[in-house]
Motif scaffolding. Structure first.
Motif, PDB file in Angstrom:
ATOM      1  N   MET A  63      86.279  99.359  34.824  1.00  0.00           N
ATOM      2  CA  MET A  63      85.457  97.820  35.176  1.00  0.00           C
ATOM      3  C   MET A  63      84.451  97.696  33.981  1.00  0.00           C
ATOM      4  O   MET A  63      84.360  96.415  33.409  1.00  0.00           O
ATOM      5  CB  MET A  63      85.363  97.701  36.395  1.00  0.00           C
ATOM      6  N   CYS A  64      83.750  98.753  33.793  1.00  0.00           N
ATOM      7  CA  CYS A  64      82.623  98.630  32.783  1.00  0.00           C
ATOM      8  C   CYS A  64      83.107  98.351  31.457  1.00  0.00           C
ATOM      9  O   CYS A  64      82.525  97.585  30.762  1.00  0.00           O
ATOM     10  CB  CYS A  64      81.962  99.868  32.549  1.00  0.00           C
ATOM     11  N   ILE A  65      84.217  98.905  31.035  1.00  0.00           N
ATOM     12  CA  ILE A  65      84.932  98.693  29.810  1.00  0.00           C
ATOM     13  C   ILE A  65      85.216  97.275  29.695  1.00  0.00           C
ATOM     14  O   ILE A  65      85.160  96.467  28.648  1.00  0.00           O
ATOM     15  CB  ILE A  65      85.908  99.776  29.426  1.00  0.00           C
ATOM     16  N   ALA A  66      85.988  96.748  30.657  1.00  0.00           N
ATOM     17  CA  ALA A  66      86.658  95.516  30.699  1.00  0.00           C
ATOM     18  C   ALA A  66      85.514  94.435  30.520  1.00  0.00           C
ATOM     19  O   ALA A  66      85.481  93.610  29.789  1.00  0.00           O
ATOM     20  CB  ALA A  66      87.363  95.218  32.157  1.00  0.00           C
ATOM     21  N   ASN A  67      84.389  94.834  31.336  1.00  0.00           N
ATOM     22  CA  ASN A  67      83.220  93.862  31.212  1.00  0.00           C
ATOM     23  C   ASN A  67      82.686  93.656  29.831  1.00  0.00           C
ATOM     24  O   ASN A  67      82.299  92.619  29.450  1.00  0.00           O
ATOM     25  CB  ASN A  67      82.056  94.170  32.237  1.00  0.00           C
ATOM     26  N   ASP A  68      82.516  94.818  29.297  1.00  0.00           N
ATOM     27  CA  ASP A  68      82.286  94.798  27.721  1.00  0.00           C
ATOM     28  C   ASP A  68      83.046  94.140  26.874  1.00  0.00           C
ATOM     29  O   ASP A  68      82.498  93.227  26.100  1.00  0.00           O
ATOM     30  CB  ASP A  68      82.032  96.264  27.486  1.00  0.00           C
ATOM     31  N   TYR A  69      84.358  94.377  27.019  1.00  0.00           N
ATOM     32  CA  TYR A  69      85.194  93.292  26.343  1.00  0.00           C
ATOM     33  C   TYR A  69      85.228  92.013  26.419  1.00  0.00           C
ATOM     34  O   TYR A  69      84.940  90.991  25.383  1.00  0.00           O
ATOM     35  CB  TYR A  69      86.590  94.017  26.533  1.00  0.00           C
ATOM     36  N   ILE A  70      85.062  91.739  27.600  1.00  0.00           N
ATOM     37  CA  ILE A  70      84.694  90.076  28.046  1.00  0.00           C
ATOM     38  C   ILE A  70      83.481  89.622  27.394  1.00  0.00           C
ATOM     39  O   ILE A  70      83.650  88.526  26.770  1.00  0.00           O
ATOM     40  CB  ILE A  70      84.749  90.019  29.574  1.00  0.00           C
ATOM     41  N   ALA A  71      82.492  90.526  27.249  1.00  0.00           N
ATOM     42  CA  ALA A  71      81.263  89.949  26.956  1.00  0.00           C
ATOM     43  C   ALA A  71      81.263  89.696  25.178  1.00  0.00           C
ATOM     44  O   ALA A  71      80.701  88.892  24.464  1.00  0.00           O
ATOM     45  CB  ALA A  71      80.081  91.066  27.058  1.00  0.00           C
ATOM     46  N   GLN A  72      82.105  90.626  24.833  1.00  0.00           N
ATOM     47  CA  GLN A  72      82.271  90.615  23.329  1.00  0.00           C
ATOM     48  C   GLN A  72      83.219  89.240  22.687  1.00  0.00           C
ATOM     49  O   GLN A  72      83.004  88.658  21.873  1.00  0.00           O
ATOM     50  CB  GLN A  72      83.119  91.828  22.630  1.00  0.00           C
ATOM     51  N   GLY A  73      84.306  89.231  23.448  1.00  0.00           N
ATOM     52  CA  GLY A  73      85.032  88.063  23.142  1.00  0.00           C
ATOM     53  C   GLY A  73      85.978  87.404  24.124  1.00  0.00           C
ATOM     54  O   GLY A  73      86.937  86.529  23.855  1.00  0.00           O
ATOM     55  N   GLY A  74      85.320  87.304  25.404  1.00  0.00           N
ATOM     56  CA  GLY A  74      85.955  86.580  26.545  1.00  0.00           C
ATOM     57  C   GLY A  74      87.052  87.402  27.146  1.00  0.00           C
ATOM     58  O   GLY A  74      87.569  88.316  26.862  1.00  0.00           O
ATOM     59  N   ILE A  75      87.735  86.654  27.920  1.00  0.00           N
ATOM     60  CA  ILE A  75      88.656  87.289  29.195  1.00  0.00           C
ATOM     61  C   ILE A  75      90.021  87.628  28.400  1.00  0.00           C
ATOM     62  O   ILE A  75      90.592  88.372  28.689  1.00  0.00           O
ATOM     63  CB  ILE A  75      88.827  86.179  30.283  1.00  0.00           C
ATOM     64  N   ASP A  76      90.596  86.474  27.491  1.00  0.00           N
ATOM     65  CA  ASP A  76      91.700  86.705  26.772  1.00  0.00           C
ATOM     66  C   ASP A  76      91.575  87.960  25.775  1.00  0.00           C
ATOM     67  O   ASP A  76      92.558  88.523  25.485  1.00  0.00           O
ATOM     68  CB  ASP A  76      91.930  85.458  25.935  1.00  0.00           C
ATOM     69  N   TYR A  77      90.275  87.958  25.137  1.00  0.00           N
ATOM     70  CA  TYR A  77      90.228  89.179  24.095  1.00  0.00           C
ATOM     71  C   TYR A  77      90.320  90.430  24.917  1.00  0.00           C
ATOM     72  O   TYR A  77      91.004  91.531  24.737  1.00  0.00           O
ATOM     73  CB  TYR A  77      89.017  89.141  23.359  1.00  0.00           C
ATOM     74  N   ALA A  78      89.572  90.626  26.351  1.00  0.00           N
ATOM     75  CA  ALA A  78      89.678  91.750  27.095  1.00  0.00           C
ATOM     76  C   ALA A  78      91.061  92.105  27.519  1.00  0.00           C
ATOM     77  O   ALA A  78      91.423  93.118  27.490  1.00  0.00           O
ATOM     78  CB  ALA A  78      88.796  91.569  28.176  1.00  0.00           C
ATOM     79  N   ARG A  79      91.669  90.947  27.838  1.00  0.00           N
ATOM     80  CA  ARG A  79      92.969  91.380  28.556  1.00  0.00           C
ATOM     81  C   ARG A  79      94.035  92.127  27.223  1.00  0.00           C
ATOM     82  O   ARG A  79      94.842  93.051  27.372  1.00  0.00           O
ATOM     83  CB  ARG A  79      93.957  90.070  28.962  1.00  0.00           C
ATOM     84  N   GLU A  80      93.900  91.396  26.087  1.00  0.00           N
ATOM     85  CA  GLU A  80      94.793  92.051  24.940  1.00  0.00           C
ATOM     86  C   GLU A  80      94.328  93.420  24.749  1.00  0.00           C
ATOM     87  O   GLU A  80      95.110  94.298  24.556  1.00  0.00           O
ATOM     88  CB  GLU A  80      94.394  91.066  23.616  1.00  0.00           C
ATOM     89  N   VAL A  81      93.036  93.632  24.450  1.00  0.00           N
ATOM     90  CA  VAL A  81      92.790  95.097  24.295  1.00  0.00           C
ATOM     91  C   VAL A  81      92.982  96.104  25.428  1.00  0.00           C
ATOM     92  O   VAL A  81      93.551  97.057  25.117  1.00  0.00           O
ATOM     93  CB  VAL A  81      91.062  94.959  24.135  1.00  0.00           C
ATOM     94  N   LEU A  82      92.926  95.622  26.664  1.00  0.00           N
ATOM     95  CA  LEU A  82      93.325  96.329  27.661  1.00  0.00           C
ATOM     96  C   LEU A  82      94.726  96.651  27.722  1.00  0.00           C
ATOM     97  O   LEU A  82      95.118  97.923  28.310  1.00  0.00           O
ATOM     98  CB  LEU A  82      92.778  96.000  29.268  1.00  0.00           C
ATOM     99  N   GLU A  83      95.406  95.990  27.480  1.00  0.00           N
ATOM    100  CA  GLU A  83      96.982  95.827  27.548  1.00  0.00           C
ATOM    101  C   GLU A  83      97.516  96.909  26.488  1.00  0.00           C
ATOM    102  O   GLU A  83      98.536  97.617  26.541  1.00  0.00           O
ATOM    103  CB  GLU A  83      97.641  94.659  27.211  1.00  0.00           C
ATOM    104  N   ARG A  84      96.879  96.759  25.117  1.00  0.00           N
ATOM    105  CA  ARG A  84      97.086  97.705  24.377  1.00  0.00           C
ATOM    106  C   ARG A  84      96.581  99.298  24.623  1.00  0.00           C
ATOM    107  O   ARG A  84      97.147 100.118  24.479  1.00  0.00           O
ATOM    108  CB  ARG A  84      96.154  97.429  23.043  1.00  0.00           C
ATOM    109  N   ALA A  85      95.529  99.452  25.420  1.00  0.00           N
ATOM    110  CA  ALA A  85      94.814 100.911  25.501  1.00  0.00           C
ATOM    111  C   ALA A  85      95.710 101.185  26.871  1.00  0.00           C
ATOM    112  O   ALA A  85      95.843 102.559  26.882  1.00  0.00           O
ATOM    113  CB  ALA A  85      93.508 100.473  25.588  1.00  0.00           C
TER     114      ALA A  85
END
Length: 334
Positions: A63-85
């Motif tokens: 959850m912390c990692i996801a929040n960090d991704y959202i802060a960097q580039g928004g929810i779509d960016y977070a979803r894309e990175v998490l899906e790859r990882a």
């Protein structure tokens, strides 16, 4: 993820796992109701199964990692990175868990906009609109915007932020349209608490001295009661650790020993260490003895003693004897 456990159970397990020191820092940011719930849940836990502990830690980390991704580039960016990882399914689970908190965060895209660019959007807006937008920004960004406004508008905007209450989603959406930004999944029935005195305090603590002086001088004339409320929160007793040693020594000369002992009864070890390190060994020992002799004390008495010391600090700052750093690259100087 930690299947079968409620949110409060997961939180209790996490705090127990973190240990007393780190858990205490977390609890400081919770409401009384949340603390009561967690305390009760922690008291009822007799033993934590290793698999549950590991699952809770893993979920919290994700959850912390996801929040960090959202802060960097928004929810779509977070979803894309998490899906790859992590894969599509696990990414979906994490984003779903975060969705409820995201719905309560209007102006999400605006937060990631550079303050200088944002200034061009809001310069022609009404002060009430500007104050609403700034109340949803991080304090460092709102401080930059405040400093960029004309002196006449600075105090007006700060006052409107302090007096602002609940704002309907419709108003938020309309303002976002003006700024050509979209709100992220704001629930139709939700209301967002905007502004307030603490928002102004956080902002002014990061503003440059000139902006701070202009805002406070104007508010003292326009609304003395509001100015006093803001002043009371501009520096809290625990912030004494931010003072240079010479500043602490100047403060100690002006306060009564009884007030100091009372104030330290309700403070954390870091504050006590800061104070005692700026006293002679004999004076520090006498202070410890005074605190032990007091025994249990009322929280109200502790808070009143701390407030009296804060007033001394404010008085010393106003006279120029000490200078409190309020953000930016400026250091405390004497």
């Amino acid at each position: 993820m930690a299947q079968g456990l409620t949110g409060i159970q997961k939180a209790a397990i996490l705090l127990i796992t973190l240990g007393p020191e780190h858990s205490a820092r977390v609890v400081q940011h919770l409401s009384e109701a949340e603390i009561e719930q967690l305390t009760l849940e922690m008291a009822n836990i007799r033993k934590i199964a290793p698999e549950n502990r590991n699952q809770v830690i893993d979920e919290f980390h994700q959850m912390c990692i996801a929040n960090d991704y959202i802060a960097q580039g928004g929810i779509d960016y977070a979803r894309e990175v998490l899906e790859r990882a992590l894969g599509e399914q696990k990414a979906f689970e994490i984003i779903t868990r975060l969705s409820s908190s995201l719905k309560m965060r209007p102006f999400d895209l605006v937060r990631r906009t550079d303050p200088k660019q944002l200034l061009s959007f809001i310069q022609g807006e009404h002060p009430q609109t500007i104050s609403l937008i700034m109340s949803h920004l991080p304090p460092d960004k709102s401080a930059i915007l405040l400093s960029s406004l004309t002196p006449e508008r600075q105090a007006d905007v700060a006052k409107r932020m302090a007096l602002m209450g609940r704002t309907s989603p419709e108003v938020l959406k309309e303002i976002e349209k003006v700024l050509e930004r979209k709100i992220s999944s704001l629930a139709p029935q939700d209301y967002s608490t905007s502004g307030g005195i603490q928002s102004v305090v956080d902002m002014l603590n990061r503003a440059d001295p000139g902006t701070l002086k202009n805002v406070m001088d104007t508010l003292e004339i326009d609304d003395p009661d509001l100015a006093e409320q803001i002043k009371r929160q501009m520096f809290v007793f625990e912030d004494i650790v931010m003072l240079e040693d010479r500043g602490v020594q100047l403060v100690l000369r002006e306060v009564e020993t009884k007030d100091l002992a009372l104030a330290l009864k309700g403070s954390n070890p870091e504050v006590s260490q800061k104070v005692q390190s700026n006293m002679s060994a004999r004076a520090a020992q006498m202070l410890k003895e005074d605190m032990e002799f007091m025994g249990p004390v009322r929280l109200r008495d502790v808070e009143e003693a701390q407030q009296r010391i804060v007033k001394v600090i404010r008085k010393l700052e106003e006279s120029g004897a000490i200078v409190i750093s309020r953000g930016g690259s400026d250091e405390i100087i004497y």
